[in-house]
Structures are given as C-alpha cells and as structure tokens.
Scaffold this motif. Structure first.
Motif, PDB file in Angstrom:
ATOM      1  N   VAL A 145       0.833  -1.204   0.000  1.00 15.03           N
ATOM      2  CA  VAL A 145       0.000   0.000   0.000  1.00 15.03           C
ATOM      3  C   VAL A 145       0.866   1.252   0.000  1.00 15.03           C
ATOM      4  O   VAL A 145       0.661   2.189  -0.789  1.00 15.03           O
ATOM      5  CB  VAL A 145      -0.942  -0.006   1.222  1.00 15.03           C
ATOM      6  N   CYS A 146       1.851   1.291   0.888  1.00 15.42           N
ATOM      7  CA  CYS A 146       2.692   2.478   1.005  1.00 15.42           C
ATOM      8  C   CYS A 146       3.578   2.664  -0.226  1.00 15.42           C
ATOM      9  O   CYS A 146       3.861   3.794  -0.627  1.00 15.42           O
ATOM     10  CB  CYS A 146       3.535   2.403   2.277  1.00 15.42           C
ATOM     11  N   SER A 147       4.008   1.565  -0.825  1.00 15.87           N
ATOM     12  CA  SER A 147       4.805   1.662  -2.046  1.00 15.87           C
ATOM     13  C   SER A 147       4.026   2.381  -3.143  1.00 15.87           C
ATOM     14  O   SER A 147       4.560   3.260  -3.834  1.00 15.87           O
ATOM     15  CB  SER A 147       5.205   0.265  -2.514  1.00 15.87           C
ATOM     16  N   LYS A 148       2.751   2.032  -3.289  1.00 19.42           N
ATOM     17  CA  LYS A 148       1.911   2.696  -4.292  1.00 19.42           C
ATOM     18  C   LYS A 148       1.698   4.168  -3.937  1.00 19.42           C
ATOM     19  O   LYS A 148       1.678   5.039  -4.818  1.00 19.42           O
ATOM     20  CB  LYS A 148       0.565   1.965  -4.408  1.00 19.42           C
ATOM     21  N   ALA A 149       1.547   4.445  -2.632  1.00 25.92           N
ATOM     22  CA  ALA A 149       1.338   5.828  -2.192  1.00 25.92           C
ATOM     23  C   ALA A 149       2.575   6.682  -2.453  1.00 25.92           C
ATOM     24  O   ALA A 149       2.480   7.820  -2.934  1.00 25.92           O
ATOM     25  CB  ALA A 149       0.971   5.844  -0.710  1.00 25.92           C
ATOM     26  N   PHE A 150       3.765   6.158  -2.139  1.00 25.83           N
ATOM     27  CA  PHE A 150       4.997   6.901  -2.393  1.00 25.83           C
ATOM     28  C   PHE A 150       5.195   7.162  -3.884  1.00 25.83           C
ATOM     29  O   PHE A 150       5.684   8.221  -4.288  1.00 25.83           O
ATOM     30  CB  PHE A 150       6.204   6.143  -1.837  1.00 25.83           C
ATOM     31  N   LYS A 151       4.805   6.198  -4.707  1.00 25.07           N
ATOM     32  CA  LYS A 151       4.980   6.361  -6.156  1.00 25.07           C
ATOM     33  C   LYS A 151       4.164   7.538  -6.686  1.00 25.07           C
ATOM     34  O   LYS A 151       4.583   8.228  -7.622  1.00 25.07           O
ATOM     35  CB  LYS A 151       4.590   5.081  -6.888  1.00 25.07           C
ATOM     36  N   LYS A 152       2.997   7.781  -6.090  1.00 31.39           N
ATOM     37  CA  LYS A 152       2.167   8.908  -6.534  1.00 31.39           C
ATOM     38  C   LYS A 152       2.935  10.224  -6.421  1.00 31.39           C
ATOM     39  O   LYS A 152       2.861  11.091  -7.295  1.00 31.39           O
ATOM     40  CB  LYS A 152       0.875   8.968  -5.714  1.00 31.39           C
ATOM     41  N   TRP A 153       3.684  10.385  -5.328  1.00 30.60           N
ATOM     42  CA  TRP A 153       4.459  11.611  -5.127  1.00 30.60           C
ATOM     43  C   TRP A 153       5.749  11.596  -5.936  1.00 30.60           C
ATOM     44  O   TRP A 153       6.188  12.635  -6.446  1.00 30.60           O
ATOM     45  CB  TRP A 153       4.753  11.811  -3.644  1.00 30.60           C
ATOM     46  N   ALA A 154       6.364  10.415  -6.084  1.00 28.99           N
ATOM     47  CA  ALA A 154       7.590  10.318  -6.877  1.00 28.99           C
ATOM     48  C   ALA A 154       7.332  10.692  -8.333  1.00 28.99           C
ATOM     49  O   ALA A 154       8.191  11.289  -8.996  1.00 28.99           O
ATOM     50  CB  ALA A 154       8.158   8.902  -6.793  1.00 28.99           C
TER      51      ALA A 154
END
Length: 278
Positions: A145-154
């Motif tokens: 879940v957090c990996s997908k969330a971080f990718k949004k900002w990256a």
C-alpha cells in the motif's frame, strides 16, 4: 532534504493489545462525540460540562497557542476567538457559537496534523522508542500500500523512495500506534483522528491503530492508501489544502477512496521544490 529517501516499517508482533484496547477506546470516543452534540448552542459566557474537550480539540489543531491552559468548561473570549477562526477556516458561518454545522464539521474523521493558521501547534522533534506500537494488518500488505502511495508523489516530484534494509537508518518510519505513544499528540481511538505525520525532516508517519483499516473499505472502514498518500504529503512538507478534491484536504470520511493527486496537490509539491520538480 535528500531526494532519495529510505523508509522503514515498524510493526509489533502481537495483535492482541490492539484488539483489547480498541474495544475500550471505541466506547470512550463515541461518548466524546455525543458530548459534542450535547453542547450545541453554547456561546460566550456559558459554562457547560464538556467545553474543555472542545477547547482541547481546537488546541490540537492549532487554534490556541501551545502554552494555553484549557482546564475549565467556561466559554470565554479566547474560546470564542478560536472557534471563529476555526469556522472561518472551514468556510462555515462565523457565529462564535457551537452551532450544528460547526459540530458536524468537528465530527468528521480527519488527519491530526494542525491546520495552517497564525499560531500552529508546534510539532515535537523528540523521537520516542517503540512503545504502544501494534500490528493491525499484514506487513506485506502495508508495504504494498505504502509503495503505491509513495509512487504517486515520486511521479510528480524529484523524490525517489526505497525501503531501508532491516536495522539500518531510515529517513521515514511508518507504524501503527494506540493512545499516548510518546510524541505529544496522542491518538483518540476510533472516529476522530485517523493518522498524523511530521514535517521535514522528522520523518515519522503514525496510523491510529484503533481505527478500522482496510485496502477496500466499506462505509465503516478507513482506506489505508488514501491516508498514506495524504500523510506522505505532510512528510514532504505540504500542509492541508482547502480544496475538497485534493489529497491534502484534511477530512477523510469513512468509506472514502481517494488515491490520485489533484492538480492542487501537484501545484503544492512543485511550489515547495520548484527548482528541481519534474
């Protein structure tokens, strides 16, 4: 702040403390919301049991100076001023009283990061040990879940994110906590503060363990990824937006899934890091 950021996930091995404490806190928190409703109509000059809880709510969100003592149930001029500022910030009718619309606004589940006003609550930079940390979901699920969330900002900034090797130093630490967990911003059980994160370069992101978390939420659950994207925005330095379509809007109602950055969110991160933005 470095553009390459390492992330650590801290999870406690036993789920039992969460299950036991959640049942206790749920009742207490529901009673607090009921007491908010019972205060409808209160205004300057009145003394009503429970007003001190409203004062504490407003203080936690930055509407009182940090050093203010809020032990009484008397509705004084300072409370009226704080309430008017809150009403103005949320574009409510500025009455200076606890009217029904104001109480409804206070009862919406939200991020616990203080609002952006003239004297915001100062965030502690003390980094506590691992107390009151509990397991709520499977670690692999949380990391996904957090990996997908971080990718949004990256995808819209110069930042890249990578999971830190076990035992190594990290820039960001993510975990679930209950109640008073040592950062001066205690969680309150279900149905109020969902999570909070600290501004750069503190790096702490805390979920409230007593909420009902899910990756596919129903009407009584909170979406893990929606909250993760929001709190990562705070980790990167963004405050709350007044655009209700933005990820960085402060309220996250139960059952809501909001997993894409709005233009307001993108403009915000570009404004902070304009010289190196993509």
């Amino acid at each position: 702040m470095a553009s390459h950021i390492l992330i650590a996930f801290f999870l406690f091995s036993s789920i039992q403390p969460f299950l036991a404490q959640s049942r206790t806190l749920k009742s207490e928190n529901q009673d607090q919301f009921k007491s908010f409703q019972n205060l409808e109509g209160a205004g300057k000059g009145s003394t009503v049991e429970g007003l001190s809880k409203v004062k504490q709510y407003l203080k936690n969100l930055g509407y009182y100076p940090t050093e203010t003592n809020l032990v009484t149930d008397h509705f004084d001029e300072v409370m009226e001023s704080a309430l008017k500022t809150y009403q103005n910030y949320y574009r409510l009718k500025v009455t200076g009283k606890l009217d029904s619309d104001t109480i409804k606004e206070m009862m919406i589940p939200r991020c616990g990061v203080p609002d952006n006003i003239n004297h915001p609550t100062k965030q502690s930079h003390h980094k506590p040990g691992k107390f009151n940390m509990v397991q709520v979901i499977d670690e692999k699920v949380l990391k996904s879940v957090c990996s997908k969330a971080f990718k949004k900002w990256a995808d819209v900034s110069q930042f890249t994110f990578e999971e830190a090797p076990a035992g190594s130093k990290s820039d960001i630490v993510i975990g679930f906590y209950s109640g008073d967990h040592g950062d001066r911003y205690p969680f309150d059980g279900p149905r109020n503060t969902l999570a909070h994160a600290f501004a750069p370069e503190d790096g702490r992101f805390h979920y409230d363990a007593d909420e009902n978390w899910s990756t596919n939420p129903d009407a009584d659950q909170v979406d893990l990824e929606t909250v993760a994207i929001h709190e990562i925005g705070h980790l990167l330095g963004l405050g709350h937006s007044q655009d209700k379509n933005a990820i960085m809007y402060r309220a996250i109602p139960y059952g809501t899934t909001k997993r894409h950055l709005s233009q307001d969110d993108i403009d915000g991160i570009h404004a902070l890091y304009s010289s190196e933005s993509k």
